[in-house]
Design a protein around this motif. Sequence first.
Motif, PDB file in Angstrom:
ATOM      1  N   GLY A  36     -14.293  -0.768  -6.921  1.00 44.31           N
ATOM      2  CA  GLY A  36     -15.726  -0.536  -7.089  1.00 44.31           C
ATOM      3  C   GLY A  36     -16.522  -0.948  -5.868  1.00 44.31           C
ATOM      4  N   THR A  37     -16.127  -2.050  -5.248  1.00 45.90           N
ATOM      5  CA  THR A  37     -16.833  -2.538  -4.057  1.00 45.90           C
ATOM      6  C   THR A  37     -16.739  -1.548  -2.902  1.00 45.90           C
ATOM      7  OG1 THR A  37     -16.421  -4.846  -4.675  1.00 45.90           O
ATOM      8  CG2 THR A  37     -16.926  -4.407  -2.353  1.00 45.90           C
ATOM      9  N   ILE A  38     -15.558  -0.999  -2.690  1.00 49.65           N
ATOM     10  CA  ILE A  38     -15.361  -0.024  -1.611  1.00 49.65           C
ATOM     11  C   ILE A  38     -16.198   1.226  -1.862  1.00 49.65           C
ATOM     12  CG2 ILE A  38     -13.668   1.569  -0.592  1.00 49.65           C
ATOM     13  CD1 ILE A  38     -11.606  -0.723  -0.904  1.00 49.65           C
ATOM     14  N   ALA A  39     -16.252   1.677  -3.116  1.00 52.45           N
ATOM     15  CA  ALA A  39     -17.043   2.867  -3.450  1.00 52.45           C
ATOM     16  C   ALA A  39     -18.535   2.625  -3.223  1.00 52.45           C
ATOM     17  CB  ALA A  39     -16.785   3.273  -4.898  1.00 52.45           C
ATOM     18  N   VAL A  40     -19.000   1.422  -3.571  1.00 65.91           N
ATOM     19  CA  VAL A  40     -20.421   1.095  -3.403  1.00 65.91           C
ATOM     20  C   VAL A  40     -20.778   0.949  -1.920  1.00 65.91           C
ATOM     21  CG1 VAL A  40     -22.134  -0.736  -3.747  1.00 65.91           C
ATOM     22  CG2 VAL A  40     -20.746   0.065  -5.675  1.00 65.91           C
ATOM     23  N   LEU A  41     -19.993   0.190  -1.175  1.00 69.80           N
ATOM     24  CA  LEU A  41     -20.290  -0.008   0.244  1.00 69.80           C
ATOM     25  C   LEU A  41     -20.069   1.273   1.052  1.00 69.80           C
ATOM     26  CD1 LEU A  41     -18.806  -3.572   0.945  1.00 69.80           C
ATOM     27  CD2 LEU A  41     -21.152  -2.924   0.387  1.00 69.80           C
ATOM     28  N   ILE A  59      -8.749  -1.293   4.664  1.00 75.20           N
ATOM     29  CA  ILE A  59      -8.540  -2.135   3.479  1.00 75.20           C
ATOM     30  C   ILE A  59      -8.000  -1.303   2.319  1.00 75.20           C
ATOM     31  CG2 ILE A  59      -9.670  -3.590   1.761  1.00 75.20           C
ATOM     32  CD1 ILE A  59     -11.640  -4.449   3.998  1.00 75.20           C
ATOM     33  N   SER A  60      -8.546  -0.105   2.129  1.00 70.68           N
ATOM     34  CA  SER A  60      -8.061   0.777   1.062  1.00 70.68           C
ATOM     35  C   SER A  60      -6.587   1.101   1.254  1.00 70.68           C
ATOM     36  CB  SER A  60      -8.874   2.079   1.036  1.00 70.68           C
ATOM     37  OG  SER A  60     -10.232   1.838   0.758  1.00 70.68           O
ATOM     38  N   ALA A  61      -6.203   1.358   2.492  1.00 71.04           N
ATOM     39  CA  ALA A  61      -4.806   1.699   2.791  1.00 71.04           C
ATOM     40  C   ALA A  61      -3.875   0.526   2.508  1.00 71.04           C
ATOM     41  CB  ALA A  61      -4.680   2.140   4.246  1.00 71.04           C
ATOM     42  N   THR A  62      -4.324  -0.694   2.823  1.00 67.70           N
ATOM     43  CA  THR A  62      -3.477  -1.864   2.553  1.00 67.70           C
ATOM     44  C   THR A  62      -3.302  -2.078   1.050  1.00 67.70           C
ATOM     45  OG1 THR A  62      -5.326  -3.449   2.618  1.00 67.70           O
ATOM     46  CG2 THR A  62      -4.187  -3.026   4.678  1.00 67.70           C
ATOM     47  N   VAL A  63      -4.352  -1.782   0.282  1.00 66.70           N
ATOM     48  CA  VAL A  63      -4.233  -1.911  -1.175  1.00 66.70           C
ATOM     49  C   VAL A  63      -3.222  -0.899  -1.703  1.00 66.70           C
ATOM     50  CG1 VAL A  63      -5.416  -1.810  -3.391  1.00 66.70           C
ATOM     51  CG2 VAL A  63      -6.623  -2.725  -1.403  1.00 66.70           C
ATOM     52  N   ALA A  64      -3.326   0.352  -1.235  1.00 71.03           N
ATOM     53  CA  ALA A  64      -2.386   1.395  -1.666  1.00 71.03           C
ATOM     54  C   ALA A  64      -0.954   1.012  -1.309  1.00 71.03           C
ATOM     55  CB  ALA A  64      -2.753   2.729  -1.030  1.00 71.03           C
ATOM     56  N   GLY A  65      -0.742   0.524  -0.089  1.00 72.75           N
ATOM     57  CA  GLY A  65       0.588   0.121   0.347  1.00 72.75           C
ATOM     58  C   GLY A  65       1.120  -1.056  -0.454  1.00 72.75           C
ATOM     59  N   ILE A 116      -2.440   3.719  -6.739  1.00 76.74           N
ATOM     60  CA  ILE A 116      -2.016   4.185  -5.408  1.00 76.74           C
ATOM     61  C   ILE A 116      -2.766   5.432  -4.961  1.00 76.74           C
ATOM     62  CG2 ILE A 116      -0.064   5.096  -4.064  1.00 76.74           C
ATOM     63  CD1 ILE A 116       1.723   3.193  -5.796  1.00 76.74           C
ATOM     64  N   PRO A 117      -2.777   6.532  -5.743  1.00 75.21           N
ATOM     65  CA  PRO A 117      -3.531   7.711  -5.300  1.00 75.21           C
ATOM     66  C   PRO A 117      -5.025   7.452  -5.200  1.00 75.21           C
ATOM     67  CG  PRO A 117      -2.721   8.011  -7.545  1.00 75.21           C
ATOM     68  CD  PRO A 117      -2.052   6.807  -7.005  1.00 75.21           C
ATOM     69  N   ALA A 118      -5.541   6.579  -6.077  1.00 78.50           N
ATOM     70  CA  ALA A 118      -6.971   6.260  -6.045  1.00 78.50           C
ATOM     71  C   ALA A 118      -7.361   5.607  -4.721  1.00 78.50           C
ATOM     72  CB  ALA A 118      -7.322   5.346  -7.216  1.00 78.50           C
ATOM     73  N   PHE A 119      -6.571   4.654  -4.276  1.00 78.13           N
ATOM     74  CA  PHE A 119      -6.901   3.955  -3.032  1.00 78.13           C
ATOM     75  C   PHE A 119      -6.582   4.794  -1.795  1.00 78.13           C
ATOM     76  CE2 PHE A 119      -7.170   0.214  -5.750  1.00 78.13           C
ATOM     77  CZ  PHE A 119      -8.289  -0.420  -5.205  1.00 78.13           C
ATOM     78  N   ILE A 120      -5.607   5.682  -1.892  1.00 81.52           N
ATOM     79  CA  ILE A 120      -5.358   6.602  -0.774  1.00 81.52           C
ATOM     80  C   ILE A 120      -6.563   7.522  -0.607  1.00 81.52           C
ATOM     81  CG2 ILE A 120      -3.978   8.591  -0.030  1.00 81.52           C
ATOM     82  CD1 ILE A 120      -1.533   7.202  -1.197  1.00 81.52           C
ATOM     83  N   ALA A 121      -7.118   7.985  -1.731  1.00 83.06           N
ATOM     84  CA  ALA A 121      -8.325   8.817  -1.679  1.00 83.06           C
ATOM     85  C   ALA A 121      -9.484   8.037  -1.057  1.00 83.06           C
ATOM     86  CB  ALA A 121      -8.688   9.290  -3.087  1.00 83.06           C
ATOM     87  N   CYS A 122      -9.631   6.769  -1.437  1.00 85.58           N
ATOM     88  CA  CYS A 122     -10.694   5.930  -0.858  1.00 85.58           C
ATOM     89  C   CYS A 122     -10.501   5.786   0.653  1.00 85.58           C
ATOM     90  CB  CYS A 122     -10.681   4.545  -1.501  1.00 85.58           C
ATOM     91  SG  CYS A 122     -11.307   4.488  -3.188  1.00 85.58           S
TER      92      CYS A 122
END
Length: 327
Positions: free
Chosen positions: A240-245, A204-210, A183-189
């Motif tokens: 990893g994909t979000i960090a790369v893109l 997309i990151s926010a939906t993953v966190a939620g 959760i905190p990882a994807f909120i940071a993303c």
Amino acid sequence: MIMITIAFLLGLVLCMLLGVPYIDILKKRTIGQYVKELAPGNHAKKQGTPTTGGVFIISAIILASATTLLLAQKMTATALIVLITLIFYTFAGFQDDYIKIKGKGNDGLTPRGKLFRQIAIALLPTLFLVMSDNSNASFFTIGKLAIDLQWFYPFFAVFVITGASNAYNLTDGLDGLAAGCGIPAFIACALISFAMGEIELAIISATVAGSLLGFLKYNKPKAEVFMGDTGSLAIGGILGTIAVLGKFEFLLIFIGAIFVTETLSVILQVMSFRTTGKRIFKMAPIHHHFELLGWNEKKVVTVFSIVSLIFSITALVLFELFSRGIL
């Protein structure tokens, strides 16, 4: 930021709603987890707990992402690549879970077979980025330092995505651990992507966190369902994909500090045992080490989640310092 909030809440609500009928189906069909004999003794009680919960997590992520992206008019090629990559990883993880369930054991895909699938899927976002018009596609940036990896960059990107997928998968070993740290990882993303103007990645990151927060309703100790490789391979892969893109690969070290630590603990344990015959940890991944030290499951999950939060905040601070040119 309003759309980011909507994405988070939509992921949360959808995951909670989809979880009820899916878990009911799993219970009726007695689709449960098989616990390894080598696992700590208190894990025996987890035998038979419904697994493949990743199906309703990923469903919530895709539905919430697609809805919010369309509302925000941000259904771009980048967003589609991320979601397609997520779907492919989900299928790979589900195949692994299915083999375990069918064989009534804990042996799914072979390590080589699983790795091959992870690498093949990671090639999709990597080739998309390399073939894009982004002039900075091959650069690895740390603050003011920008290194052009040129032809080596595709290998680096595949390594980051595959590594993130494996690392998250290794972390998924205790009730609520993978979700609590994710959760905190994807909120940071989401916040970093938003600040960089990559709105689709932020949504997309926010939906993953939620969705992960919604999943905790069913996965907190004592868990009603496990995400299985169906969820962990996919969620790690999309991290990893979000960090790369998004071109913040370096910050992923901090965002995914717990996942990196879990992976390193396994690597060090194997290397030590093969070279010296001795183990560094009582058991790897490292969350089991703390269990065997006497920490109860809830304490391990709470501490690890707090550490993940601290490192995610650290990543945000570093990003701000980089943006201002201080570092």
